[in-house]
Design a protein around this motif. Structure first.
Motif: not given
Length: 185
Positions: A146-161
């Motif tokens: 549901v969402y990708d968020l750039p965070a420093g040298d990573h991407t924070l991924v949010i998923g809905q089960p």
């Protein structure tokens, strides 16, 4: 600080806003110091899998977190230089597999670069939405991203089960001080 209420949700706000404030002024701590601190923090071990349309892709993650229960949401981070990054970022669905204490080699396989992580002895099958599902794991969630968020040298991924696979009970695999281990119940 005050509390606001919107549709039954309670949100604590510092200055009337709950929007991102950006990175702090000044210099952050050194990367080595940051890593030393988090080597002391035990983390559950998971394998994240997606299909890139042609083949299964996956990696080992220790950043998995249960983010929300209403609605159910999970999050994890992936480095933007990781070989799986492009496939994860373009995927609509993904699977999160929680590993058992006896699955250290599976975790190590999905942490290695330059190998076919899905080759034998890795046992897997296509799951809902074409997402690769690992066999014999204690639990797995198939999630809609549901969402990708750039965070420093990573991407924070949010998923809905959207689908749960519940296997047998097992002690979880954890990662602490650069080594795999387990916790007792």
């Amino acid at each position: 600080m005050h509390q606001s209420q919107d549709s039954g949700l309670h949100v604590w706000q510092a200055s009337g806003s709950c929007s991102p404030t950006g990175l702090a002024d000044g210099e952050p701590i050194a990367v080595d110091a940051f890593r030393r601190v988090f080597r002391r923090h035990p983390a559950g071990v998971a394998v994240i899998t997606v299909s890139d349309g042609a083949k299964p892709v996956g990696f080992t993650a220790t950043s998995l977190a249960s983010l929300s229960s209403t609605p159910p949401l999970v999050s994890f981070g992936i480095g933007r230089t990781a070989s799986s990054w492009a496939a994860v970022c373009t995927a609509e669905h993904l699977a999160v597999h929680l590993l058992a204490e006896d699955q250290q080699e599976l975790a190590a396989t999905f942490a290695r670069s330059g190998i076919d992580r899905f080759a034998p002895p890795t046992a897997w099958r296509p799951g809902p939405y074409g997402v690769p599902l690992l066999e014999d794991v204690p639990a797995a969630l198939v999630c809609r991203k549901v969402y990708d968020l750039p965070a420093g040298d990573h991407t924070l991924v949010i998923g809905q089960p959207v689908h749960a696979v519940e296997g047998g009970t097992a002690r979880p695999l954890v990662y602490l001080d650069g080594q795999y281990g387990s916790v007792s119940r």
